[in-house]
Design a protein around this motif. Structure first.
Motif, PDB file in Angstrom:
ATOM      1  N   THR A   1       0.803  -1.229   0.000  1.00  0.00           N
ATOM      2  CA  THR A   1       0.000   0.000   0.000  1.00  0.00           C
ATOM      3  C   THR A   1       0.833   1.274   0.000  1.00  0.00           C
ATOM      4  N   ALA A   2       2.150   1.154   0.201  1.00  0.00           N
ATOM      5  CA  ALA A   2       2.987   2.350   0.319  1.00  0.00           C
ATOM      6  C   ALA A   2       2.946   3.217  -0.933  1.00  0.00           C
ATOM      7  N   GLY A   3       2.864   2.583  -2.104  1.00  0.00           N
ATOM      8  CA  GLY A   3       2.923   3.343  -3.348  1.00  0.00           C
ATOM      9  C   GLY A   3       1.758   4.281  -3.565  1.00  0.00           C
ATOM     10  N   GLY A  14      -4.480  -9.076   9.342  1.00  0.00           N
ATOM     11  CA  GLY A  14      -3.177  -8.424   9.255  1.00  0.00           C
ATOM     12  C   GLY A  14      -3.033  -7.544   8.026  1.00  0.00           C
ATOM     13  N   LEU A  15      -3.574  -7.999   6.905  1.00  0.00           N
ATOM     14  CA  LEU A  15      -3.470  -7.223   5.666  1.00  0.00           C
ATOM     15  C   LEU A  15      -4.096  -5.836   5.825  1.00  0.00           C
ATOM     16  N   PHE A  16      -5.205  -5.770   6.542  1.00  0.00           N
ATOM     17  CA  PHE A  16      -5.877  -4.485   6.748  1.00  0.00           C
ATOM     18  C   PHE A  16      -5.411  -3.795   8.034  1.00  0.00           C
ATOM     19  N   GLY A  17      -5.339  -4.544   9.122  1.00  0.00           N
ATOM     20  CA  GLY A  17      -4.964  -3.941  10.396  1.00  0.00           C
ATOM     21  C   GLY A  17      -3.540  -3.443  10.429  1.00  0.00           C
ATOM     22  N   GLY A  18      -2.646  -4.079   9.660  1.00  0.00           N
ATOM     23  CA  GLY A  18      -1.250  -3.671   9.670  1.00  0.00           C
ATOM     24  C   GLY A  18      -0.997  -2.302   9.075  1.00  0.00           C
ATOM     25  N   VAL A  19      -1.939  -1.798   8.281  1.00  0.00           N
ATOM     26  CA  VAL A  19      -1.769  -0.497   7.630  1.00  0.00           C
ATOM     27  C   VAL A  19      -2.352   0.626   8.472  1.00  0.00           C
ATOM     28  N   ILE A  20      -3.244   0.296   9.395  1.00  0.00           N
ATOM     29  CA  ILE A  20      -3.947   1.329  10.167  1.00  0.00           C
ATOM     30  C   ILE A  20      -2.976   2.185  10.970  1.00  0.00           C
ATOM     31  N   GLY A  21      -1.960   1.540  11.566  1.00  0.00           N
ATOM     32  CA  GLY A  21      -0.982   2.296  12.345  1.00  0.00           C
ATOM     33  C   GLY A  21      -0.231   3.307  11.508  1.00  0.00           C
ATOM     34  N   SER A  22       0.149   2.930  10.278  1.00  0.00           N
ATOM     35  CA  SER A  22       0.903   3.849   9.419  1.00  0.00           C
ATOM     36  C   SER A  22       0.029   5.009   8.954  1.00  0.00           C
ATOM     37  N   ILE A  23      -1.254   4.733   8.661  1.00  0.00           N
ATOM     38  CA  ILE A  23      -2.154   5.820   8.267  1.00  0.00           C
ATOM     39  C   ILE A  23      -2.372   6.764   9.450  1.00  0.00           C
ATOM     40  N   SER A  24      -2.485   6.206  10.645  1.00  0.00           N
ATOM     41  CA  SER A  24      -2.633   7.039  11.839  1.00  0.00           C
ATOM     42  C   SER A  24      -1.431   7.961  11.999  1.00  0.00           C
ATOM     43  N   MET A  25      -0.231   7.420  11.777  1.00  0.00           N
ATOM     44  CA  MET A  25       0.985   8.224  11.894  1.00  0.00           C
ATOM     45  C   MET A  25       1.004   9.332  10.847  1.00  0.00           C
ATOM     46  N   ASP A  53       5.345  12.611   0.881  1.00  0.00           N
ATOM     47  CA  ASP A  53       5.795  11.233   1.033  1.00  0.00           C
ATOM     48  C   ASP A  53       5.364  10.601   2.354  1.00  0.00           C
ATOM     49  N   ARG A  54       4.615  11.329   3.159  1.00  0.00           N
ATOM     50  CA  ARG A  54       4.356  10.843   4.520  1.00  0.00           C
ATOM     51  C   ARG A  54       3.613   9.523   4.541  1.00  0.00           C
ATOM     52  N   GLY A  55       2.586   9.376   3.711  1.00  0.00           N
ATOM     53  CA  GLY A  55       1.825   8.135   3.705  1.00  0.00           C
ATOM     54  C   GLY A  55       2.687   6.947   3.318  1.00  0.00           C
ATOM     55  N   ALA A  56       3.473   7.109   2.236  1.00  0.00           N
ATOM     56  CA  ALA A  56       4.358   6.033   1.791  1.00  0.00           C
ATOM     57  C   ALA A  56       5.424   5.742   2.832  1.00  0.00           C
ATOM     58  N   PHE A  57       5.999   6.803   3.412  1.00  0.00           N
ATOM     59  CA  PHE A  57       7.041   6.621   4.427  1.00  0.00           C
ATOM     60  C   PHE A  57       6.490   5.841   5.615  1.00  0.00           C
ATOM     61  N   MET A  58       5.318   6.235   6.118  1.00  0.00           N
ATOM     62  CA  MET A  58       4.753   5.562   7.279  1.00  0.00           C
ATOM     63  C   MET A  58       4.350   4.133   6.957  1.00  0.00           C
ATOM     64  N   SER A  59       3.900   3.876   5.724  1.00  0.00           N
ATOM     65  CA  SER A  59       3.533   2.518   5.337  1.00  0.00           C
ATOM     66  C   SER A  59       4.760   1.611   5.316  1.00  0.00           C
ATOM     67  N   VAL A  60       5.828   2.083   4.681  1.00  0.00           N
ATOM     68  CA  VAL A  60       7.063   1.295   4.648  1.00  0.00           C
ATOM     69  C   VAL A  60       7.600   1.120   6.065  1.00  0.00           C
TER      70      VAL A  60
END
Length: 422
Positions: free
Chosen positions: A68-70, A112-123, A338-345
């Motif tokens: 999802t980072a891209g 995990g596929l969905f929940g693992g991204v929630i933290g990065s979007i929150s950041m 780049d914040r969304g991609a950075f936080m996702s990675v």
């Protein structure tokens, strides 16, 4: 010390929503540990299979972050947040209705596929809506979700499971998450300021553009290594307490509950202190004391329960406390576009590093029988201490990057979303 910038009413609402969301996601993960024995007996699975159930979430969450980072910076962050939180709810519901081992593994992968991204979007939301001078306090509050999951997750999870079966805790998480989804949809404003900075790149180009930046990679490495400490110790924390420290099964919930309550009290204080002092220095202080407590705890022998609880609380406070100034510092690395991609990675590498750390700890720790003491748990402690020393060096590099970025910032900043008063 610096004077802290006060939060607006809308910022306070966002902090509450993000903290409660973090609580629900962490609770979903935390309840797996106390349900282990019940799940293995109910679904007729062995310890190796249960380990796969736990690790399936971490590795799928890490994979999801990279996938999802891209495109993480191409959409309104609120809509992206709601989409993935909805997927998390569906995955958790699938866990509750699983009747076989393959169904449960598949459900954990979806979660995990969905929940693992929630933290990065929150950041990413935090970095968009809060200046860096406020982020330490925000991290302190959002980290309360971890402490609350310890206070509520294990005792309530066991209580509900004992009365209505192992499925009940998952239904509880689904109920909480549905209410939060409604509050997020109605209470959170669109977050779109970053869209004005987007370049015409496809998802893969945007991902590569993010990864190839050297100063971004310093932040990635620091986050990945910082996550190793907790992930190496947590999988065997209960077994070590019971078999080595002679804590009983009845006393175990109390051990976790007291640690969680201490986290709830201390984390906001650490966040406030992080916004008033040098974050690098604060992180180094917590890391130093964490190394001492890890060395003490992993070499511990049976002691009275109050002593064990006190040492566990001190160690957990140091483990979590070092993350608040560290993550607040790391959020200053990426540019807005780049914040969304950075936080996702960043989140992805954190999950993957955690999964690897748990696997490595499993290869180090040995238990001859199901009731014999764990061997080589002290070796895990020494590994954590060595990695922590490297973390300090990486964080020093991140600190210099953030300070240089602030020094070179243009005097006129682009207009961003106005945070409405409510």
């Amino acid at each position: 010390m610096k004077n802290a910038i006060p939060f607006t009413p809308y910022q306070k609402l966002v902090i509450v929503l993000l903290t409660l969301t973090q609580f629900s996601v962490v609770l979903d993960f935390m309840i797996m540990s106390p349900l282990g024995d019940m799940l293995m007996k109910s679904l007729d699975i062995n310890t190796q299979q249960f380990g796969l159930v736990v690790s399936a979430y971490a590795f799928s969450a890490g994979t999801s972050g990279l996938l999802t980072a891209g495109f993480a910076d191409r959409f309104d962050r609120k809509k992206l947040f709601v989409f993935f939180y909805g997927g998390f709810i569906i995955g958790t519901l699938c866990c509750a209705i699983s009747t076989t081992y393959p169904m449960l593994v598949a459900a954990r992968i979806v979660t995990g596929l969905f929940g693992g991204v929630i933290g990065s979007i929150s950041m990413a939301i935090v970095t968009d809506l809060f200046p860096i001078e406020q982020r330490g306090r925000v991290m302190g509050f959002t980290q309360m979700g971890f402490g609350a999951s310890q206070v509520l997750g294990i005792p309530i999870g066991l209580y509900l499971a004992n009365f209505w079966g192992w499925e009940a805790p998952f239904f509880l998480v689904v109920g909480i998450a549905v209410v939060l989804m409604f509050l997020i949809w109605t209470g959170m404003q669109p977050i779109t300021a970053h869209l004005a900075f987007q370049r015409k790149k496809n998802a893969l180009e945007h991902l590569w553009h993010t990864i190839k930046k050297g100063h971004y990679r310093a932040g990635f490495a620091a986050t990945a290594l910082f996550s190793i400490g907790g992930f190496m110790m947590m999988p065997f924390g209960s077994a070590f307490a019971i078999n080595n420290l002679h804590v009983t099964q009845q006393q175990l919930p109390l051990l976790f509950m007291v640690s969680g309550i201490a986290s709830l009290v201390v984390m906001p204080l650490v966040g406030k202190l992080s916004d008033k002092t040098d974050r690098l220095q604060l992180a180094i202080i917590f890391t130093f004391f964490m190394m001492i407590m890890v060395a003490v705890y992993t070499h511990l022998t049976p002691y009275p329960l109050p002593v064990i609880i006190m040492l566990n609380v001190l160690m957990m406070i140091c483990l979590i406390g070092r993350m608040i100034p560290s993550m607040a510092l790391i959020t200053g690395v990426p540019e807005m576009q780049d914040r969304g991609a950075f936080m996702s990675v960043n989140s992805s590498l954190q999950q993957i590093a955690g999964g690897i750390a748990a696997a490595v700890a499993g290869m180090i720790v040995v238990q001859e029988t199901k009731t014999s003491p764990l061997k080589h748990y002290d070796t895990v402690g020494w590994v954590i201490i060595g990695v922590s020393m490297i973390c300090i060096l990486l964080l020093a590099r991140v600190s210099s990057i953030v300070k240089e970025k602030a020094k070179n910032a243009a005097p006129v900043m682009p207009k961003v979303d106005v945070i409405p008063e409510m």
